[in-house]
Design an enzyme around this catalytic site. Sequence first.
Site: not given
Length: 485
Positions: A126, A156, A229
Amino acid sequence: MPINTFKTPATFGMPHWLHRGALALAISTAMVAGVTVTTTNSAHAAVTTADFSGLVQQVTPAVARVNVTKTISEAELAKAQTAELLRQFFGDRLRIPDQAATPAIEHAYGTAFFVTSDGYMLTNHHVVEGADKITVTLNDRTELDATLIGSDERSDVAVLKVKGSQFPALPIGDSNALKVGEPVLAIGSPFGFDYSASAGIVSAKSRSFSREISVPFIQTDVALNPGNSGGPLFNQRGEVIGINSRIFSGTGGYMGLSFSIPIDAAMDIYEQLKTDGEVARAYLGIYPQDIDRNLAEAYNLARPQGALLTRVSPDSPAQKAGLKSGDIILQFNNVQIMRASDLLNLLNRAKPSDSFRAQIQRAGKQMIVTGKLTNAPDDVNVQGGDQQNDNEVQLGLRLRNLTADEQAEVSTDKKSGILVTMVDPTGLAARSGILAGDVITNFHQKPIRTVDDFSSAISSLPEKGVVTIEVIRQGIPAIIGLRIE
């Protein structure tokens, strides 16, 4: 934003994976400098502190900030930001007028880290999804262009490559050896603050959320925020045991629950993306559920354990191996199965050509069945394109064709349909009330039997207006009005 929301801790404007939860939130205090574990009784309190200062100096050179640019229209960005802000005050009564689309550049960021000395890096899908350009900034301020080797939405995980050699690759640990309560450290760029360290403990293991995410997350109380992230999660030995991926938040920031992809699963994905550019997933063809206390007693189990098969798909590897509805899988490839998620996690890690050996209980007797896995049915991400004005219709749906068993279950009047496996909460479909698990049988007055039928129907959508979608939801037919904007 609803209070129970799963978010990927990337910057605003980057794609988010959101999932409504059923957990009660409790705000926790993040400890950045160290980890404190406290035990108390009526008279005494013992405090143990883990000092990560040396470890931070050791591993920081292998962590990099990921800078992403993406071409969007100013209307998209302004409309999304303004609508979310004003809707908090006026609710859904507020309607934002369309604006002229002017190309703009969106900047976002995340974190990545080296896994090889020749420039291969891991980050989150993402973080880099939809990126036109990716660069990484090292801790000495060196900026390098990065090539996207491959990216996998379901796990992911994304793999980047930069040119060069002698990069400080991080040692890879064993996420299976993690223990609940063990101190862990995260390094990333929360809110753009480069090389920020935060620490905590492992709160739980093998957290599974939904079918579109295929990894058993590590839950921690490490403070993760937008920008973390893709960053590494370390154990006390300086080994990477996870990739920081998600937070559970009602504010957009950290609220005590953070989730990381186990490095064992991530490295499996890495090897496939590096070698093949895509991820092949295995298929068994079962529908398992957990066993509670009552079912354990009904099936004469000493305790709640195993995965109860509620259905076995026809012509599937499971049926060919002899598995039946009502069987309880107690072990799979010599791994004990305590709950259904244990079995699903093993299948998500398996390859389509792998053999399997399952210890099951059937009618009170235990036996062994063997077989071979095959390729899993593919999901298709459908957005659509309006041929009248060449603007993309942001439906925000992930779909797949039904298996033969699913078709037999939902078919009505010789109609079958396609399964909605994921709904993007920012898309038109979510606003119209379409849910994951719905079976679409008709779209814009056209029968839908395959994903290709759905894609064809999109081409005839009007520029504006309302079209109908016929669905079957939990066995009940329904008609939904989809407003095209």
